[in-house]
Design a protein around this motif. Structure first.
Motif, PDB file in Angstrom:
ATOM      1  N   MET A 175      38.829  41.096  49.494  1.00  9.39           N
ATOM      2  CA  MET A 175      37.680  40.400  48.928  1.00  9.39           C
ATOM      3  C   MET A 175      38.119  39.506  47.775  1.00  9.39           C
ATOM      4  O   MET A 175      38.315  39.979  46.660  1.00  9.39           O
ATOM      5  N   MET A 176      38.326  38.228  48.058  1.00  9.48           N
ATOM      6  CA  MET A 176      38.732  37.273  47.030  1.00  9.48           C
ATOM      7  C   MET A 176      37.939  35.986  47.212  1.00  9.48           C
ATOM      8  O   MET A 176      37.564  35.654  48.328  1.00  9.48           O
ATOM      9  N   GLY A 187      41.467  37.726  51.876  1.00 11.50           N
ATOM     10  CA  GLY A 187      42.731  38.324  52.288  1.00 11.50           C
ATOM     11  C   GLY A 187      43.074  38.118  53.753  1.00 11.50           C
ATOM     12  O   GLY A 187      44.225  37.928  54.120  1.00 11.50           O
ATOM     13  N   TYR A 188      42.038  38.153  54.593  1.00 11.59           N
ATOM     14  CA  TYR A 188      42.285  37.946  56.029  1.00 11.59           C
ATOM     15  C   TYR A 188      42.780  36.521  56.282  1.00 11.59           C
ATOM     16  O   TYR A 188      43.735  36.303  57.026  1.00 11.59           O
ATOM     17  N   GLN A 189      42.117  35.545  55.660  1.00 15.89           N
ATOM     18  CA  GLN A 189      42.517  34.142  55.832  1.00 15.89           C
ATOM     19  C   GLN A 189      43.919  33.913  55.261  1.00 15.89           C
ATOM     20  O   GLN A 189      44.739  33.219  55.861  1.00 15.89           O
ATOM     21  N   THR A 190      44.172  34.508  54.102  1.00 18.75           N
ATOM     22  CA  THR A 190      45.485  34.363  53.455  1.00 18.75           C
ATOM     23  C   THR A 190      46.579  34.941  54.347  1.00 18.75           C
ATOM     24  O   THR A 190      47.606  34.306  54.588  1.00 18.75           O
ATOM     25  N   THR A 200      46.144  35.208  41.888  1.00 17.94           N
ATOM     26  CA  THR A 200      44.749  35.640  41.798  1.00 17.94           C
ATOM     27  C   THR A 200      43.963  35.402  43.085  1.00 17.94           C
ATOM     28  O   THR A 200      42.919  35.989  43.282  1.00 17.94           O
ATOM     29  N   ASP A 201      44.467  34.522  43.947  1.00 16.96           N
ATOM     30  CA  ASP A 201      43.794  34.294  45.227  1.00 16.96           C
ATOM     31  C   ASP A 201      44.765  33.670  46.221  1.00 16.96           C
ATOM     32  O   ASP A 201      45.922  33.408  45.900  1.00 16.96           O
ATOM     33  N   GLY A 202      44.261  33.452  47.438  1.00 18.23           N
ATOM     34  CA  GLY A 202      45.104  32.929  48.505  1.00 18.23           C
ATOM     35  C   GLY A 202      45.703  31.565  48.208  1.00 18.23           C
ATOM     36  O   GLY A 202      46.860  31.304  48.532  1.00 18.23           O
TER      37      GLY A 202
END
Length: 132
Positions: free
Chosen positions: A65-66, A71-74, A43-45
């Protein structure tokens, strides 16, 4: 039918889908499972990073957008890890702007797919980046 689009063309391929939208996760999971892929969702990074080492996906789709970790950080964290540096990461976003795509490239993503995506777009991304 083309060779690549027959059912089961992704047999055994490990795919991770990271998105805070249940609809997006379920859609991608259903489409990819139908093709024979082994799908893991997060569900998220943070959840993704906890699962990635055990699951060792061969390709990762990540929403931008999470909450908590976007998403970019992940993607950047995945690409900074020696074990997963070579794993293709495909960004999923409802935004189709040039800036968003450029930012995805900067953090190391291989491709950018706009939501809502089609079965063909997912399969094309996989066939382009994974020798399945």
């Amino acid at each position: 039918m083309h060779e690549e689009t027959r059912a089961g063309s992704l047999d055994g391929l490990r795919v991770m889908v990271i998105d805070d939208s249940k609809t997006i996760r379920r859609t991608a999971e259903t489409l990819l499972r139908r093709e024979g892929a082994d799908v893991v969702t997060a569900t998220d990074g943070f959840e993704a990073l906890a699962k990635i080492v055990d699951q060792r996906p061969q390709i990762i789709f990540v929403g931008i957008m999470m909450p908590r970790l976007d998403g970019y950080q992940t993607c950047a964290l995945i690409k900074n890890n020696q074990l997963f540096k070579q794993t293709p990461v495909i960004m999923l976003s409802s935004k189709d702007g040039l800036f968003d795509k450029a930012r995805g490239r900067i953090v190391g993503s291989e491709q950018y797919v706009t939501k809502p995506f089609t079965r063909e777009e997912l399969l094309d991304a996989i066939h382009k980046h994974v020798n399945a």
